[in-house]
Design an enzyme around this catalytic site. Structure first.
Site, PDB file in Angstrom:
ATOM      1  N   HIS A 110       0.809  -1.050   0.057  1.00 51.80           N
ATOM      2  CA  HIS A 110      -0.038   0.069   0.115  1.00 51.80           C
ATOM      3  C   HIS A 110       0.745   1.368   0.151  1.00 51.80           C
ATOM      4  CE1 HIS A 110      -3.086  -3.047   0.675  1.00 51.80           C
ATOM      5  NE2 HIS A 110      -2.148  -3.580   1.805  1.00 51.80           N
ATOM      6  N   GLU A 139      -1.888   0.187   8.043  1.00 51.17           N
ATOM      7  CA  GLU A 139      -1.157  -0.774   7.535  1.00 51.17           C
ATOM      8  C   GLU A 139       0.183  -0.408   6.719  1.00 51.17           C
ATOM      9  OE1 GLU A 139      -3.045  -3.527   4.770  1.00 51.17           O
ATOM     10  OE2 GLU A 139      -1.240  -4.600   4.434  1.00 51.17           O
ATOM     11  N   HIS A 187       3.084  -7.074   4.515  1.00 56.13           N
ATOM     12  CA  HIS A 187       1.559  -6.664   4.930  1.00 56.13           C
ATOM     13  C   HIS A 187       1.438  -6.973   6.305  1.00 56.13           C
ATOM     14  CE1 HIS A 187       0.284  -5.793   0.400  1.00 56.13           C
ATOM     15  NE2 HIS A 187       1.441  -6.507   0.247  1.00 56.13           N
ATOM     16  N   GLU A 246       1.983 -11.581   5.627  1.00 55.72           N
ATOM     17  CA  GLU A 246       1.157 -10.880   6.416  1.00 55.72           C
ATOM     18  C   GLU A 246       1.508 -11.067   7.835  1.00 55.72           C
ATOM     19  OE1 GLU A 246      -1.589  -9.198   5.559  1.00 55.72           O
ATOM     20  OE2 GLU A 246      -2.391  -9.992   3.575  1.00 55.72           O
TER      21      GLU A 246
HETATM   22 ZN    ZN Z   1      -1.818  -5.142   2.738  1.00 55.77          ZN
END
Ligand code: ZN
Length: 318
Positions: free
Chosen positions: A108, A145, A200, A282
Site C-alpha cells: 500500500h 497498515e 503486509h 502478512e
Molecule cells: Zn496489505
C-alpha cells in the site's frame, strides 16, 4: 489481506489449541518451522506477550500511548526516523550479501486513500484484471497498515544493507499513491532482484491471529508466468516463516494455512507478474487486539524485520 480487494472472503477462524497445532505442524513441515516447533514444545508464550494490550493506543504514532504490557517493548521516539535515514545504513558493497539485490515492497501507500480513483483503476495481472492498489487496513485505533509496512521495510533495509545487500524499496511514501501491483512486480523484475518480499499486515476478524507467508502458485496466463519462480519462492518463503517464528515468537496463522504459516495463491498480481523469487508476508492481524498490540510495538517490528531479513539472508546464502 486488504490487497485482495473486496471480493475475498477469508476462511472462518479455526481456534486451534497449541497442542494439536504443534503436532499437525510437525507432521506437515518438519523443517520449515523448526523454530516454531521448539517454541511450542517449551510451552513458550512469546506470541502472546501483547496479551492485555487491547488498550494499546497507537493512533498513528507508534511511540505514543502504548498499553502497559507493550510499553516496555515500544519504540523509542526517533527510532523510526533514524531507521528511515539513508545515513543510518551502511553502504552496500561489502559483507556476505555483496552483489545481491533485495527488493522490499511495502504494501500500500499512506497516500492511497486520497487517490481512490487512481488506485481503483484496473490493471492486468495476467490471469485477471484487478485494482491498481488498495488503501490497506488499520488497527482499530487507527495505526495504518501502510505505516506499518514502511516501518518494517526501513528496519529490514538497515539490516540487509549491513549484510552488504543492495536494497531497493518499491515505494517509500515518496509518491502520491501506489505503485500499482503490476508495477510493484515490474520493479523487482527490472532490478533483477535475487529476492523480493512484499510486506503486509492482515485485516481479518477478531480472534484470527498470527502471521502467514504467501507463496506464488504456478500460473501461466497472459503476461503471467510464475513457473520458474515457484520453487525458489517456496524456499524463500519457508525460510522467512521459520525465521519469523524464531525472531518474534509469534505463532503461524490460526485462520489460514492449516497451521503451517504458508499459503499458496494464484490471484495476486504482485506474485503472478514476478519473474524473480518473491513472497508476501502478512505479519499479523491488525484487527485483532492482541496482534495489534504486537504490530504497534516498535520493538516487535524490529523482531519482525529481523526474522524476515534472516530468512532472506538464509535464502541468498543457500
Ligand atoms: Zn496489505
Amino acid at each position: 489481506m486488504s490487497y485482495t480487494g473486496p471480493g475475498f472472503d477469508p476462511p472462518q477462524p479455526r481456534r486451534s489449541r497449541r497442542g494439536p497445532l504443534t503436532v499437525a505442524l510437525a507432521a506437515l513441515v518438519p523443517g520449515a518451522l523448526l523454530g516454531w516447533a521448539v517454541y511450542a514444545a517449551v510451552g513458550g508464550s512469546g506470541g502472546d506477550e501483547g496479551s492485555g494490550g487491547a488498550s494499546a493506543s497507537a493512533s498513528g504514532t507508534p511511540s505514543a500511548g502504548a498499553s502497559p504490557s507493550a510499553g516496555a517493548d515500544d519504540t523509542k521516539p526517533g527510532a523510526s526516523a533514524s531507521a528511515k535515514s539513508p545515513s543510518a545504513s551502511a553502504p552496500a558493497g561489502s559483507g556476505p550479501l555483496k552483489g545481491k539485490v533485495v527488493v522490499i515492497d511495502p504494501g500500500h501507500n499512506p497516500g492511497n486513500f486520497r487517490h481512490t480513483a487512481d488506485i481503483n483503476r484496473q490493471v492486468d495481472i495476467g490471469t485477471n484484471r484487478k485494482e491498481c492498489d488498495t488503501t490497506g487496513t488499520a488497527t482499530n485505533d487507527g495505526y495504518a497498515e501502510a505505516e506499518f509496512t514502511l516501518d518494517v521495510a526501513h528496519r529490514m533495509r538497515t539490516l540487509l544493507e549491513r549484510q552488504g545487500a543492495t536494497v531497493k524499496l518499491t515505494q517509500d511514501a515518496d509518491r502520491p499513491f501506489g505503485p500499482c501491483v503490476d508495477e510493484r512486480a515490474r520493479i523487482g523484475n527490472k532490478a533483477k532482484a535475487d529476492a523480493v518480499v512484499s510486506i503486509h499486515a492482515d485485516g481479518s476478524g477478531t480472534g484470527n491471529r498470527g502471521f502467514h507467508v504467501i507463496l506464488p502458485g504456478a500460473v501461466h496466463s497472459g503476461a503471467a508466468d510464475t513457473r520458474a519462480i515457484v520453487e525458489p519462492s517456496g524456499d524463500l518463503g519457508e525460510r522467512i516463516a521459520g525465521n519469523f517464528v524464531r525472531a518474534t515468537g509469534s505463532a503461524p496463522s490460526n485462520y489460514i494455512g492449516g497451521g503451517t504459516g504458508l499459503v499458496t495463491r494464484e490471484d495476486l498480481g504482485g506474485l503472478n507478474l514476478s519473474t524473480v523469487p518473491k513472497v508476501f508476508i502478512e505479519c499479523g492481524n491488525m484487527r485483532d487486539s492482541k496482534d495489534a498490540a504486537l504490530l504497534t510495538s516498535g520493538a516487535w517490528r524490529q523482531k519482525a524485520a529481523q526474522g524476515i531479513s534472516d530468512g532472506i539472508v538464509g535464502f541468498l546464502r543457500g
